[in-house]
Design a protein around this motif. Sequence first.
Motif, mmCIF file in Angstrom:
data_model
loop_
_atom_site.group_PDB
_atom_site.id
_atom_site.type_symbol
_atom_site.label_atom_id
_atom_site.label_comp_id
_atom_site.label_asym_id
_atom_site.label_seq_id
_atom_site.Cartn_x
_atom_site.Cartn_y
_atom_site.Cartn_z
ATOM 1 N N GLY A 31 4.277 23.335 47.059
ATOM 2 C CA GLY A 31 5.548 23.062 46.393
ATOM 3 C C GLY A 31 5.602 21.667 45.809
ATOM 4 O O GLY A 31 6.159 21.453 44.720
ATOM 5 N N VAL A 51 14.491 19.210 41.721
ATOM 6 C CA VAL A 51 14.908 20.482 42.311
ATOM 7 C C VAL A 51 13.707 21.146 42.982
ATOM 8 O O VAL A 51 13.810 21.677 44.097
ATOM 9 C CB VAL A 51 15.528 21.410 41.246
ATOM 10 C CG1 VAL A 51 15.747 22.799 41.801
ATOM 11 C CG2 VAL A 51 16.820 20.831 40.726
ATOM 12 N N GLU A 52 12.567 21.079 42.340
ATOM 13 C CA GLU A 52 11.355 21.659 42.904
ATOM 14 C C GLU A 52 10.937 20.927 44.182
ATOM 15 O O GLU A 52 10.459 21.546 45.138
ATOM 16 C CB GLU A 52 10.218 21.630 41.879
ATOM 17 C CG GLU A 52 10.417 22.570 40.709
ATOM 18 C CD GLU A 52 11.341 22.018 39.613
ATOM 19 O OE1 GLU A 52 11.826 20.875 39.737
ATOM 20 O OE2 GLU A 52 11.575 22.741 38.635
ATOM 21 N N LEU A 55 13.204 22.140 46.931
ATOM 22 C CA LEU A 55 12.807 23.490 47.324
ATOM 23 C C LEU A 55 11.528 23.471 48.157
ATOM 24 O O LEU A 55 11.394 24.246 49.104
ATOM 25 C CB LEU A 55 12.636 24.375 46.096
ATOM 26 C CG LEU A 55 13.917 24.740 45.355
ATOM 27 C CD1 LEU A 55 13.592 25.508 44.077
ATOM 28 C CD2 LEU A 55 14.855 25.521 46.235
ATOM 29 N N ALA A 59 11.364 24.920 51.929
ATOM 30 C CA ALA A 59 10.393 25.968 52.269
ATOM 31 C C ALA A 59 9.402 25.487 53.328
ATOM 32 O O ALA A 59 9.027 26.245 54.224
ATOM 33 C CB ALA A 59 9.646 26.415 51.016
#
Length: 130
Positions: A31, A51-52, A55, A59
Amino acid sequence: MTIAARTARGVKGAVASAVAATVCYVIWSGGRDWAAGVRDADPDAFLAGSVESVLALIAGVACMPVLLWAGMRAMQERGSHLLVLAGTGVWFFLGGHVVEDAVDGVGTALFLALFAVLGGLLALVRTPDK
């Protein structure tokens, strides 16, 4: 609980922790690579890849309690609440250091081994059955 049963439980905790840490590390670092790719694609964009990155963090941490619990249950061990709770908390900081601070390969292996040993020790504490 006999010495052999405690030793077996500790080994099972170490194995479950090692597998969970490896899977979470791969997810989290993948990620982060995805977020870096987004940032590199448009370096002038404001907050590109943030945003990534969030995330990837979610995760990489959220799968840890599930994997620890499932690993211990797959090895027919119950009462692993301390392993799941404390292991997830430790992973947030230890995994964050390894992934976010770009630790080298040997350092990563040592940190993952340290997490496995800690998981084995945490697994020795069993919550009582109802």
